[in-house]
Design an enzyme around this catalytic site. Structure first.
Site, PDB file in Angstrom:
ATOM      1  N   ASP A 197       0.817  -1.225   0.000  1.00  0.00           N
ATOM      2  CA  ASP A 197       0.000   0.000   0.000  1.00  0.00           C
ATOM      3  C   ASP A 197       0.845   1.266   0.000  1.00  0.00           C
ATOM      4  OD1 ASP A 197       1.027  -0.128   2.522  1.00  0.00           O
ATOM      5  OD2 ASP A 197      -0.889   0.136   3.578  1.00  0.00           O
TER       6      ASP A 197
ATOM      7  N   ARG B  50      14.168  25.981   1.305  1.00  0.00           N
ATOM      8  CA  ARG B  50      13.907  27.265   0.644  1.00  0.00           C
ATOM      9  C   ARG B  50      12.660  27.958   1.186  1.00  0.00           C
ATOM     10  NH1 ARG B  50      14.351  25.300  -5.508  1.00  0.00           N
ATOM     11  NH2 ARG B  50      13.768  23.334  -4.521  1.00  0.00           N
TER      12      ARG B  50
ATOM     13  N   HIS C  97      19.964  27.036   2.559  1.00  0.00           N
ATOM     14  CA  HIS C  97      19.556  28.182   1.749  1.00  0.00           C
ATOM     15  C   HIS C  97      19.768  29.496   2.490  1.00  0.00           C
ATOM     16  CE1 HIS C  97      17.511  30.176  -1.501  1.00  0.00           C
ATOM     17  NE2 HIS C  97      16.632  30.691  -0.684  1.00  0.00           N
TER      18      HIS C  97
ATOM     19  N   ASP D 186      22.488  36.810  -6.581  1.00  0.00           N
ATOM     20  CA  ASP D 186      21.468  37.684  -5.985  1.00  0.00           C
ATOM     21  C   ASP D 186      22.056  38.283  -4.712  1.00  0.00           C
ATOM     22  OD1 ASP D 186      21.053  35.778  -3.817  1.00  0.00           O
ATOM     23  OD2 ASP D 186      19.842  34.652  -5.231  1.00  0.00           O
TER      24      ASP D 186
ATOM     25  N   LYS E  93      18.470  40.319  -8.594  1.00  0.00           N
ATOM     26  CA  LYS E  93      17.408  39.358  -8.891  1.00  0.00           C
ATOM     27  C   LYS E  93      16.231  39.596  -7.965  1.00  0.00           C
ATOM     28  CE  LYS E  93      17.128  34.991  -7.540  1.00  0.00           C
ATOM     29  NZ  LYS E  93      17.347  33.537  -7.370  1.00  0.00           N
TER      30      LYS E  93
ATOM     31  N   ARG F 293      12.281  37.929  -7.327  1.00  0.00           N
ATOM     32  CA  ARG F 293      11.370  36.847  -7.695  1.00  0.00           C
ATOM     33  C   ARG F 293      10.001  37.128  -7.089  1.00  0.00           C
ATOM     34  NH1 ARG F 293      12.482  31.668  -9.276  1.00  0.00           N
ATOM     35  NH2 ARG F 293      14.627  31.793  -8.485  1.00  0.00           N
TER      36      ARG F 293
ATOM     37  N   ASP G 246      26.191  29.538  -5.784  1.00  0.00           N
ATOM     38  CA  ASP G 246      24.851  29.466  -5.207  1.00  0.00           C
ATOM     39  C   ASP G 246      24.751  28.168  -4.414  1.00  0.00           C
ATOM     40  OD1 ASP G 246      22.335  30.378  -4.601  1.00  0.00           O
ATOM     41  OD2 ASP G 246      21.668  30.552  -6.680  1.00  0.00           O
TER      42      ASP G 246
ATOM     43  N   GLY H  32      18.071  28.832 -14.250  1.00  0.00           N
ATOM     44  CA  GLY H  32      17.805  30.180 -14.737  1.00  0.00           C
ATOM     45  C   GLY H  32      18.606  31.255 -14.029  1.00  0.00           C
ATOM     46  N   THR H  33      18.752  31.141 -12.713  1.00  0.00           N
ATOM     47  CA  THR H  33      19.508  32.137 -11.950  1.00  0.00           C
ATOM     48  C   THR H  33      20.975  32.157 -12.361  1.00  0.00           C
ATOM     49  OG1 THR H  33      18.004  31.991 -10.053  1.00  0.00           O
ATOM     50  CG2 THR H  33      20.227  32.799  -9.622  1.00  0.00           C
TER      51      THR H  33
END
Length: 347
Positions: A53, A116, A150, A196, A225, A227, A250, A257-258
């Site tokens: 299950d 994050r 982060h 950023d 940057k 968002r 980072d 993308g960043t």
């Protein structure tokens, strides 16, 4: 500190009370084997059983009563389960070890899920990092070890148990020295770029370590940057990078993308080359095409997350994967001996 210099340190009877036990759950067992080799240990035997299950159980097959137990699992989604599934497996294993009488249980989560979502950005937002911390506390976790979170302050404030936030900077610095030489970069013209403003502390940490390693001043720059609602904006780039080899740093890469935006901005400002450095390579859908961006020459990441989603192609051929095992093994060795970790920490 060179984490590769870790030597085998436990030759004593592993059945003795107070012995160290290292278990690695399925999906992180390759990293676990590498850590065990650095420590001169044999990974602990355990059972992971799945039920029809979708439920599961995990238990230690080696004795843990009175032992100093380290449970390794990187909490990202992938071929062996979602982030939620991996989190549950680790939590239940921690609880089972505590119930079996383990003297101390340390969770080693090289990639910590939900890191994050550490603050409210909209009305009624969840603070998921804090909820995850509560779950670890509820099953009796004595200590949590992770890498390059982060937001360091938010992570530290979420937990009421001991936390250890390691940084991949020692691994990155050594690899960057060899890579920049391979690329023909001038060691006196390096510049660390934060993609950023919030990543400035992380970039400064790498910049300082590179200066110490190369003996040359290392420049600093950042890309703007913003968002909101999933949309990214911001065109400002600050820093003198003309003729320099730029290192964009980072904590993680998702679609890429960043990194691509920062690389294009650095190239537009005159950078000669761009190397992207991230600790956790999630490489979600679309990353292969975005990271094929010609502005990025190389990508360095660690094996805290296996790049299973990144297919063969231009982006994959730029990728160089560093092993986090020496760093994690050194942290475990020091924790078991109650030795200082200050040179390994993010903070």
């Amino acid at each position: 500190m060179d984490p590769r210099q870790t030597q085998p340190v436990w030759q004593a009877d592993q059945q003795a009370e107070g012995a160290i036990r290292l278990f690695a759950l399925a999906g992180t067992d390759g990293l676990g084997q590498a850590i065990a080799r650095h420590l001169g240990l044999t990974p602990g035997r355990h059972e992971e059983r799945d039920f029809e299950d979708g439920e599961h159980k995990t238990r230690a097959l080696d004795p843990v009563c009175g032992a100093d137990v380290y449970l390794l699992h990187s909490l990202h989604g992938g071929a062996t389960g979602s982030a939620n599934d991996r989190l549950c497996r680790l939590l239940f294993f921690i609880g089972a070890c505590k119930d079996a009488g383990a003297a101390r249980v340390t969770a080693i989560a090289p990639y910590l899920c939900y890191g994050r979502k550490d603050r409210r950005t909209k009305p009624n937002d969840p603070v998921t990092t804090r909820y995850v911390a509560t779950l670890f506390e509820a099953v009796g976790t004595d200590r949590l070890v992770t890498m390059d979170v982060h937001d360091e302050a938010a992570f530290e404030n979420a937990f009421r148990r001991q936390t250890v936030a390691l940084t991949a900077v020692p691994l990155l610095v050594e690899s960057l020295r060899g890579l920049t030489a391979e690329l023909g970069a001038d060691p006196a013209r390096l510049c660390v770029v934060s993609p950023d403003l919030g990543g400035g502390k992380r970039a400064e940490r790498l910049r300082g370590a590179l200066e110490a390693a190369t003996g040359h001043p290392v420049g600093a720059a950042f890309a703007e940057k913003h968002r909101s609602g999933g949309q990214v904006s911001g065109d400002l780039f600050v820093g003198d990078v003309a003729g320099a080899t730029c290192i964009v740093i980072d904590d993680l890469v998702s679609t890429g993308g960043t990194l691509a935006r920062a690389a294009r901005a650095a190239r537009g400002a005159g950078a000669r080359q761009v190397v992207a450095c991230v600790t956790h390579g999630l490489f979600t859908a679309g990353a292969d095409s975005i990271l094929a961006e010609p502005a990025i020459d190389r990508i360095l990441t660690t094996d805290t997350v296996q790049p299973i989603r990144l297919p063969d192609g231009p982006a994959r051929r730029k990728l160089q994967i560093l092993s986090a095992a020496p760093l994690l093994a050194e942290a475990i060795r020091r924790l078991h001996r109650n030795a200082p970790l200050s040179d390994l920490l993010v903070f």
